[in-house]
Enzyme design. Structure first.
Site, PDB file in Angstrom:
ATOM      1  N   THR A 132     121.665 -79.298  53.798  1.00 40.58           N
ATOM      2  CA  THR A 132     120.884 -78.143  54.261  1.00 40.58           C
ATOM      3  C   THR A 132     121.689 -77.270  55.220  1.00 40.58           C
ATOM      4  OG1 THR A 132     118.994 -77.600  55.677  1.00 40.58           O
ATOM      5  CG2 THR A 132     119.956 -79.741  56.002  1.00 40.58           C
ATOM      6  N   ASP A 133     121.293 -76.014  55.313  1.00 40.50           N
ATOM      7  CA  ASP A 133     121.933 -75.121  56.305  1.00 40.50           C
ATOM      8  C   ASP A 133     121.479 -75.452  57.722  1.00 40.50           C
ATOM      9  OD1 ASP A 133     119.316 -74.203  56.127  1.00 40.50           O
ATOM     10  OD2 ASP A 133     119.849 -72.078  55.961  1.00 40.50           O
ATOM     11  N   GLU A 134     120.434 -76.294  57.841  1.00 46.24           N
ATOM     12  CA  GLU A 134     119.894 -76.586  59.179  1.00 46.24           C
ATOM     13  C   GLU A 134     120.891 -77.372  60.037  1.00 46.24           C
ATOM     14  OE1 GLU A 134     115.710 -77.680  59.210  1.00 46.24           O
ATOM     15  OE2 GLU A 134     115.398 -76.651  57.315  1.00 46.24           O
ATOM     16  N   TYR A 157     115.426 -84.088  61.940  1.00 44.53           N
ATOM     17  CA  TYR A 157     115.766 -83.930  60.510  1.00 44.53           C
ATOM     18  C   TYR A 157     117.202 -83.422  60.360  1.00 44.53           C
ATOM     19  CZ  TYR A 157     116.190 -81.487  56.007  1.00 44.53           C
ATOM     20  OH  TYR A 157     116.645 -81.023  54.797  1.00 44.53           O
ATOM     21  N   LYS A 161     120.584 -85.172  58.706  1.00 44.58           N
ATOM     22  CA  LYS A 161     121.346 -84.589  57.582  1.00 44.58           C
ATOM     23  C   LYS A 161     122.798 -84.332  58.009  1.00 44.58           C
ATOM     24  CE  LYS A 161     120.144 -83.563  53.974  1.00 44.58           C
ATOM     25  NZ  LYS A 161     120.015 -84.320  52.699  1.00 44.58           N
TER      26      LYS A 161
HETATM   27  P1  NAD Z   1     111.362 -83.828  48.868  1.00 43.43           P
HETATM   28  O1  NAD Z   1     110.836 -84.393  50.143  1.00 43.43           O
HETATM   29  O2  NAD Z   1     110.490 -82.952  48.042  1.00 43.43           O
HETATM   30  O3  NAD Z   1     111.837 -85.003  47.906  1.00 43.43           O
HETATM   31  C1  NAD Z   1     112.555 -86.109  48.365  1.00 43.43           C
HETATM   32  C2  NAD Z   1     112.570 -87.157  47.252  1.00 43.43           C
HETATM   33  O4  NAD Z   1     113.335 -88.278  47.713  1.00 43.43           O
HETATM   34  C3  NAD Z   1     111.173 -87.700  46.880  1.00 43.43           C
HETATM   35  O5  NAD Z   1     111.043 -87.777  45.492  1.00 43.43           O
HETATM   36  C4  NAD Z   1     111.140 -89.085  47.516  1.00 43.43           C
HETATM   37  O6  NAD Z   1     110.321 -90.000  46.806  1.00 43.43           O
HETATM   38  C5  NAD Z   1     112.621 -89.469  47.429  1.00 43.43           C
HETATM   39  N1  NAD Z   1     112.988 -90.477  48.434  1.00 43.43           N
HETATM   40  C6  NAD Z   1     112.699 -90.457  49.758  1.00 43.43           C
HETATM   41  N2  NAD Z   1     113.177 -91.562  50.347  1.00 43.43           N
HETATM   42  C7  NAD Z   1     113.814 -92.283  49.382  1.00 43.43           C
HETATM   43  C8  NAD Z   1     114.524 -93.510  49.376  1.00 43.43           C
HETATM   44  N3  NAD Z   1     114.663 -94.245  50.488  1.00 43.43           N
HETATM   45  N4  NAD Z   1     115.069 -93.940  48.215  1.00 43.43           N
HETATM   46  C9  NAD Z   1     114.924 -93.224  47.069  1.00 43.43           C
HETATM   47  N5  NAD Z   1     114.240 -92.070  47.012  1.00 43.43           N
HETATM   48  C10 NAD Z   1     113.695 -91.599  48.158  1.00 43.43           C
HETATM   49  O7  NAD Z   1     112.708 -83.091  49.282  1.00 43.43           O
HETATM   50  P2  NAD Z   1     113.365 -81.753  48.703  1.00 43.43           P
HETATM   51  O8  NAD Z   1     112.793 -80.601  49.419  1.00 43.43           O
HETATM   52  O9  NAD Z   1     113.341 -81.794  47.217  1.00 43.43           O
HETATM   53  O10 NAD Z   1     114.871 -81.934  49.212  1.00 43.43           O
HETATM   54  C11 NAD Z   1     115.820 -82.630  48.434  1.00 43.43           C
HETATM   55  C12 NAD Z   1     117.143 -82.629  49.158  1.00 43.43           C
HETATM   56  O11 NAD Z   1     117.585 -81.296  49.370  1.00 43.43           O
HETATM   57  C13 NAD Z   1     117.091 -83.285  50.540  1.00 43.43           C
HETATM   58  O12 NAD Z   1     118.280 -84.020  50.725  1.00 43.43           O
HETATM   59  C14 NAD Z   1     117.014 -82.107  51.500  1.00 43.43           C
HETATM   60  O13 NAD Z   1     117.591 -82.444  52.747  1.00 43.43           O
HETATM   61  C15 NAD Z   1     117.835 -81.076  50.751  1.00 43.43           C
HETATM   62  N6  NAD Z   1     117.489 -79.669  51.018  1.00 43.43           N
HETATM   63  C16 NAD Z   1     116.182 -79.247  50.936  1.00 43.43           C
HETATM   64  C17 NAD Z   1     115.882 -77.894  51.151  1.00 43.43           C
HETATM   65  C18 NAD Z   1     114.472 -77.374  51.015  1.00 43.43           C
HETATM   66  O14 NAD Z   1     114.229 -76.194  51.281  1.00 43.43           O
HETATM   67  N7  NAD Z   1     113.497 -78.174  50.566  1.00 43.43           N
HETATM   68  C19 NAD Z   1     116.914 -76.994  51.453  1.00 43.43           C
HETATM   69  C20 NAD Z   1     118.227 -77.479  51.524  1.00 43.43           C
HETATM   70  C21 NAD Z   1     118.508 -78.807  51.295  1.00 43.43           C
HETATM   71  P1  TYD Z   2     109.236 -75.389  56.762  1.00 47.53           P
HETATM   72  O1  TYD Z   2     108.705 -75.009  55.423  1.00 47.53           O
HETATM   73  O2  TYD Z   2     108.718 -76.618  57.418  1.00 47.53           O
HETATM   74  O3  TYD Z   2     110.821 -75.440  56.622  1.00 47.53           O
HETATM   75  P2  TYD Z   2     111.971 -75.581  57.770  1.00 47.53           P
HETATM   76  O4  TYD Z   2     111.335 -75.921  59.057  1.00 47.53           O
HETATM   77  O5  TYD Z   2     112.803 -76.716  57.249  1.00 47.53           O
HETATM   78  O6  TYD Z   2     112.692 -74.286  57.780  1.00 47.53           O
HETATM   79  O7  TYD Z   2     108.983 -74.185  57.763  1.00 47.53           O
HETATM   80  C1  TYD Z   2     109.485 -72.877  57.497  1.00 47.53           C
HETATM   81  C2  TYD Z   2     109.155 -72.004  58.678  1.00 47.53           C
HETATM   82  O8  TYD Z   2     107.727 -71.845  58.748  1.00 47.53           O
HETATM   83  C3  TYD Z   2     109.545 -72.595  60.010  1.00 47.53           C
HETATM   84  O9  TYD Z   2     109.989 -71.549  60.870  1.00 47.53           O
HETATM   85  C4  TYD Z   2     108.267 -73.204  60.564  1.00 47.53           C
HETATM   86  C5  TYD Z   2     107.203 -72.297  60.006  1.00 47.53           C
HETATM   87  N1  TYD Z   2     105.890 -72.931  59.700  1.00 47.53           N
HETATM   88  C6  TYD Z   2     104.707 -72.345  60.198  1.00 47.53           C
HETATM   89  O10 TYD Z   2     104.731 -71.322  60.887  1.00 47.53           O
HETATM   90  N2  TYD Z   2     103.521 -72.940  59.862  1.00 47.53           N
HETATM   91  C7  TYD Z   2     103.461 -74.077  59.109  1.00 47.53           C
HETATM   92  O11 TYD Z   2     102.329 -74.591  58.861  1.00 47.53           O
HETATM   93  C8  TYD Z   2     104.678 -74.651  58.615  1.00 47.53           C
HETATM   94  C9  TYD Z   2     104.651 -75.905  57.783  1.00 47.53           C
HETATM   95  C10 TYD Z   2     105.877 -74.023  58.941  1.00 47.53           C
END
Ligand code: NAD
Ligand code: TYD
Length: 350
Positions: A132-134, A157, A161
């Site tokens: 992630t960019d975070e 989080y 990461k």
């Molecule tokens: P998500 O929470 O939707 O899915 C995570 C998946 O991992 C689920 O299917 C869960 O069952 C599985 N999982 C969790 N713990 C596990 C374990 N111990 N063993 C096996 N499987 C396990 O997450 P996402 O949003 O799809 O993110 C996927 C990846 O991309 C993550 O590594 C996250 O850090 C990264 N990422 C997410 C975003 C975003 O905007 N969602 C952006 C950048 C990077």
């Molecule tokens: P989120 O979807 O949790 O992603 P991330 O924190 O990883 O960027 O949140 C996106 C943005 O929205 C973040 O600035 C927090 C804000 N947010 C709210 O204002 N209300 C909400 O209920 C949630 C879940 C997030």
């Protein structure tokens, strides 16, 4: 006989299911092994359109359990890994950081270690770590995250990461493990668990529930359609250089409040509600602890070196996303009520 046996960890989750779908449909010569623990965030319903394909299999496993990883390697002769399994929600990491350390750090190191033990150096393997960019921290009004930006994680989080990213690099430098890494901005799209901003707001607008905006709603996120993230992973997995990382993003910054208001207007028109009706549901609530102010990605490396760009505008992607949730309210009800989790728990007990 498959040309590659690709282990996709977290394949039942939001981004993972899009990666599995893209790879299983595009590459008939690869076997795609979805390795997932099926936590609250993952379910196989997300992949019901690919689960009868011959090049797709599911393996229920936990990356924190070394035996599970060894078992899947031995059963399918894993040749490559796309690692997405993680705990992914910042708010949950604030209330319970240890699960994030275990899954995101210890789980990742388990996976790296087994890959190191099982893969011989002469063969062409890839361990693609999805991050992630975070990890870069929080930006002020100016500037963009580049691949060279110093890590400065600020939430449990992002700290977990960042730690996993450091271990991935350590396995490359110390043991020569063939790693690639991508750091992506916030994704949106179908099959997204409704605890994250966009699916939560869509669900609450549908059900006329309050729309909780943290603080003043002025924090900025850079949104990318999940299908474009899956395309970027495909590009990096195949063309990216070993040992390199790539930032992925859409140059698409929105303050939270402007985004929520945009969604309200879009959904009022789709749901035949009067103009301004859904905006009345907005409630400003207590800010998130340590809330990062702004994320924004400089994606010029992947654009220039690998010729990847987003395929849709935010307006197009969001329109398709809202339509998907409106057409899949059963999915939304099942994930929010925990019905899928209960179903899979029973299924894998027997
Ligand atoms: P998500 O929470 O939707 O899915 C995570 C998946 O991992 C689920 O299917 C869960 O069952 C599985 N999982 C969790 N713990 C596990 C374990 N111990 N063993 C096996 N499987 C396990 O997450 P996402 O949003 O799809 O993110 C996927 C990846 O991309 C993550 O590594 C996250 O850090 C990264 N990422 C997410 C975003 C975003 O905007 N969602 C952006 C950048 C990077
Ligand atoms: P989120 O979807 O949790 O992603 P991330 O924190 O990883 O960027 O949140 C996106 C943005 O929205 C973040 O600035 C927090 C804000 N947010 C709210 O204002 N209300 C909400 O209920 C949630 C879940 C997030």
């Amino acid at each position: 006989m498959f040309e590659k046996n690709i282990l996709v960890t977290g394949g039942a989750g939001f981004i993972g299911s899009h990666v599995v779908r893209l790879f299983a449909n595009k590459y008939q010569n690869y076997r795609i092994i979805n390795f997932d623990k099926l936590t609250y965030a993952g379910n196989l319903e997300n992949l019901k359109d690919v689960d009868t394909k011959e090049n797709y299999v599911f393996f229920k496993g936990d990356i924190c359990n070394r035996e599970d990883i060894i078992a899947v390697f031995e059963k399918y002769q894993v040749s490559d890994i796309i690692h997405l399994a993680a705990e992914s929600h910042v708010d949950r990491s604030i209330s319970g950081p240890m699960e994030f350390v275990l899954t995101n750090v210890v789980g990742t190191v388990n996976l790296l270690q087994v890959a190191k033990e099982k893969w011989d150096k002469e063969s062409n393997h890839v361990f693609h770590h999805v991050s992630t960019d975070e990890v870069y921290g929080s930006l002020g009004n100016e500037g963009l995250f580049e691949e060279t930006t110093a890590y400065d994680p600020r939430s449990p989080y992002s700290a977990s990461k960042a730690s996993s990213d450091h271990f991935v690099n350590a396995y490359y430098h110390t043991y020569g493990l063939p790693v690639k890494m991508s750091n992506c901005s916030n994704n949106y799209g179908s099959h997204h668990f409704p605890e994250k901003l966009i699916p939560l707001m869509i669900n609450n607008i549908v059900n006329k529930k309050p729309l909780p905006v943290y603080g003043k709603g002025l924090n900025v996120r850079d949104w990318l359609w999940v299908v474009d993230h899956a395309r970027a992973i495909d590009t990096i997995f195949h063309q990216g250089k070993i040992g390199e990382s790539y930032n992925v993003g859409g140059l698409n910054e929105w303050t939270n409040i402007e985004l929520v208001k945009y969604l309200c207007r879009l959904m009022d028109s789709k749901l035949n509600r009067s103009e301004g009706e859904s905006e009345k549901l907005i409630q400003y609530v207590t800010d998130r602890a340590g809330h990062d102010m702004r994320y924004a990605i400089d994606a010029s490396k992947i654009e220039k070196e690998l010729n990847w760009t987003p395929s849709v505008t935010f307006e197009e992607g969001l329109n398709a996303t809202v339509d998907w949730y409106l057409e899949n309210q059963e999915w939304m009800n099942a994930v929010t009520s925990g019905d899928y989790s209960k179903y899979y728990e029973k299924m894998y007990q027997s």
